[in-house]
Design an enzyme around this catalytic site. Structure first.
Site, PDB file in Angstrom:
ATOM      1  N   HIS A   1     -26.825 -15.371   5.983  1.00 50.59           N
ATOM      2  CA  HIS A   1     -25.932 -15.611   7.120  1.00 50.59           C
ATOM      3  C   HIS A   1     -24.485 -15.508   6.650  1.00 50.59           C
ATOM      4  O   HIS A   1     -24.148 -15.884   5.524  1.00 50.59           O
ATOM      5  CB  HIS A   1     -26.198 -16.994   7.716  1.00 50.59           C
TER       6      HIS A   1
ATOM      7  N   GLU B   1     -25.207  -9.499  12.839  1.00 53.67           N
ATOM      8  CA  GLU B   1     -24.270 -10.498  13.344  1.00 53.67           C
ATOM      9  C   GLU B   1     -22.849 -10.115  12.923  1.00 53.67           C
ATOM     10  O   GLU B   1     -22.425 -10.434  11.802  1.00 53.67           O
ATOM     11  CB  GLU B   1     -24.600 -11.882  12.773  1.00 53.67           C
TER      12      GLU B   1
END
EC number: 5.3.1.1
Length: 253
Positions: A96, A169
């Site tokens: 992430h 993302e």
């Protein structure tokens, strides 16, 4: 036909008691789902035990937000794959952007975590990739993202790629309220899928799940999911309230 994977990432929100309340509400409402929709929730480590109890017997998958690539040892503050499995964790988010930024995780470290995870019986490992605003403005989006994909999947076999979910993302869209347009997101997803064809095969490319993440909400999720190469969403803020997460789920069904 690929399934739609909707994953809530609760980040560093909620005590065990608070997370349990939200998890119970979600589990109660999603008892009947289409076979082609998979719901996933990812609470903080400290809430895994309680949330696991709350969703037991439901069709919700329990996930973790990170893990060590080591099985044990002198790694203060880290958590191993086996420790996560004890809580019933079925998938792990890796790479992430917040871990890349705040924990200084490199592509090489993330790849080690992917390979370590594949040695354990997790159903899925979610590999996150994405560019910063400066990289997008410089026209380097595809270069950056595809490089992260290649490095993250280094030494991952074709038989194991079926356990990998990719999540695009864009860093500039995470927690900012900004969202990539459906066209911007689709362009990157299409390029990622083509890269999987090059790295593995057309079959692997056709079957791999590619989620979009970055300020996804009930207002934009449907148009994003209608794009041919977007197979789900990794949802942050909008997954923290049961009502808003359920609204997203209902808009996809």
């Amino acid at each position: 036909m690929r399934k739609t994977f909707l994953a809530g990432n609760w980040k560093m929100h909620y005590t065990s008691a608070e997370a349990s309340i939200v998890a119970k509400k979600i589990a109660t409402e999603v008892k009947t789902l289409k076979d082609d929709v998979v719901i996933m929730i990812t609470p903080p480590f400290t809430a895994l035990s309680k949330v696991s109890e709350c969703i037991k017997g439901s069709n919700i998958l329990l996930g973790a937000q990170n893990m060590s690539y080591m099985e044990s040892g002198a790694r203060t503050s880290e958590i191993s794959p086996s420790m996560l499995l004890e809580f019933g964790v079925e998938y792990v988010i890796l790479g992430h952007s917040e871990c890349r930024l705040y924990l200084a995780e490199t592509d090489e470290i993330i790849n080690k975590k992917i390979l370590a995870g594949l040695k354990h019986p997790f159903k899925y490992l979610i590999l996150c990739v994405g560019e910063t605003l400066d990289e997008r403005d410089s026209g380097k989006t595809l270069e950056v993202v595809l490089n992260q994909v290649k490095k993250g999947l280094n030494c991952v076999s074709e038989s194991d790629i079926q356990r990998i979910i990719l999540a695009y993302e864009p860093v500039w869209a995470i927690g900012t309220g900004k969202t990539a347009t459906k066209e911007e997101a689709e362009e990157v997803h299409k390029a990622i899928r083509l890269e999987i064809t090059k790295l593995y095969s057309k079959s692997a490319s056709d079957n791999i799940i590619i989620q979009y993440g970055g300020s996804v909400n009930s207002n934009n999720v449907k148009e994003l999911m209608n794009e041919p190469n977007i197979d789900g969403a990794l949802i942050g803020g909008a997954s923290l309230k049961a009502e808003s997460f359920l609204s997203i789920i209902n808009n996809v069904l």
